[in-house]
Structures are given as structure tokens and as C-alpha cells.
Scaffold this motif. Sequence first.
Motif, PDB file in Angstrom:
ATOM      1  N   GLU A  16       0.889 -32.333 -29.426  1.00 26.45           N
ATOM      2  CA  GLU A  16       1.765 -31.892 -30.309  1.00 26.45           C
ATOM      3  C   GLU A  16       2.756 -32.877 -30.617  1.00 26.45           C
ATOM      4  OE1 GLU A  16       1.713 -28.918 -31.833  1.00 26.45           O
ATOM      5  OE2 GLU A  16       0.365 -27.800 -30.476  1.00 26.45           O
ATOM      6  N   LEU A  47       2.672 -28.380 -37.830  1.00 24.95           N
ATOM      7  CA  LEU A  47       1.900 -29.173 -37.327  1.00 24.95           C
ATOM      8  C   LEU A  47       1.198 -28.264 -36.010  1.00 24.95           C
ATOM      9  CD1 LEU A  47       2.499 -32.783 -37.782  1.00 24.95           C
ATOM     10  CD2 LEU A  47       1.118 -31.550 -38.955  1.00 24.95           C
ATOM     11  N   ILE A  50      -2.494 -28.243 -34.116  1.00 27.21           N
ATOM     12  CA  ILE A  50      -3.193 -29.527 -34.920  1.00 27.21           C
ATOM     13  C   ILE A  50      -3.117 -30.570 -33.744  1.00 27.21           C
ATOM     14  CG2 ILE A  50      -3.477 -31.150 -36.541  1.00 27.21           C
ATOM     15  CD1 ILE A  50      -2.075 -29.445 -38.689  1.00 27.21           C
ATOM     16  N   CYS A  51      -4.363 -31.016 -33.236  1.00 28.61           N
ATOM     17  CA  CYS A  51      -4.075 -32.179 -32.274  1.00 28.61           C
ATOM     18  C   CYS A  51      -3.876 -33.485 -32.857  1.00 28.61           C
ATOM     19  CB  CYS A  51      -5.328 -32.103 -31.638  1.00 28.61           C
ATOM     20  SG  CYS A  51      -5.449 -33.115 -29.906  1.00 28.61           S
ATOM     21  N   THR A  69      -5.273 -37.171 -37.158  1.00 28.28           N
ATOM     22  CA  THR A  69      -5.725 -35.980 -36.237  1.00 28.28           C
ATOM     23  C   THR A  69      -7.081 -36.178 -36.077  1.00 28.28           C
ATOM     24  OG1 THR A  69      -6.187 -34.406 -38.045  1.00 28.28           O
ATOM     25  CG2 THR A  69      -4.067 -34.352 -37.383  1.00 28.28           C
ATOM     26  N   ASP A  70      -7.958 -34.975 -35.591  1.00 28.63           N
ATOM     27  CA  ASP A  70      -9.322 -35.226 -35.374  1.00 28.63           C
ATOM     28  C   ASP A  70      -9.926 -34.963 -36.915  1.00 28.63           C
ATOM     29  OD1 ASP A  70      -9.686 -35.618 -32.865  1.00 28.63           O
ATOM     30  OD2 ASP A  70      -9.791 -33.452 -32.343  1.00 28.63           O
ATOM     31  N   GLU A  72      -8.590 -36.043 -40.015  1.00 31.46           N
ATOM     32  CA  GLU A  72      -7.908 -35.905 -41.180  1.00 31.46           C
ATOM     33  C   GLU A  72      -6.470 -37.007 -40.879  1.00 31.46           C
ATOM     34  OE1 GLU A  72      -8.260 -31.372 -42.481  1.00 31.46           O
ATOM     35  OE2 GLU A  72      -6.467 -31.807 -41.131  1.00 31.46           O
TER      36      GLU A  72
END
Length: 120
Positions: A16, A47, A50-51, A69-70, A72
Amino acid sequence: MTDFSKTLRYQIVDGELYIWGKNSNGQLGLGKKAAKVVPALTKIECLSGICIKLVKLAALGSEHSVAVTDGEVLSWGGGGSGRLGDGYESSILGFLSSSSEYTPRLIKELEKVKGQKCTF
């Protein structure tokens, strides 16, 4: 004592994103109603879930932010000269345009960025 009006700091806790500091162009991603200076660690609520793997803050001017992110890439803050990479220009009340994004926006051209899975 830190002068938060001239800095931009972040911390990732369990994927986060928390951020604080100067917010004159929305570079903290906290929305249009956020203060121009945020002196305390504040979670970017939009967010949540979202990791976030990595945050890259602009070294020159510190007026925009980019997060990976993963798969993106998101950007927000001052977008003059196309520095957000999203091709958008915001509208205020439907007629005043602004190059700033006050919350993170997906850079569609960079979708499916290859990288490691986000795990903690």
C-alpha cells in the motif's frame, strides 16, 4: 524540522502506498480537495487493494509521480509537457483545462508491463 512545502516523500507498507509532502500539482494523488502541503503519512485511498511494487518520483521539480504495479503503470500530478504519459488533459467544470491529474491514472500504452509478482 522538515519543510514539507519543498519535499515529496513516500513509503510502501505491505504493498500500500503512503505519501506526504508538497501537493501543489496533485503529485500526492490524494484528490483535488487535498491540502497543498500534507505533513503526515497519508494513504492514497484510491489505490487500496492494488499492490504497489515501486514508486518513481520525478527528480526535477518533484511535481509528478509514477507507480508500477503488477502489470500496470500509473501516473499523477503536474502533467505539463506530457510528463504523465497518459495523453489526457483534465477539465475543470467542463471548460477550464488543466494538465494536472489529482488521482492516479493508468498509462494505457504501458499496460502489461513485465515484472515480478508482488508478494510480501
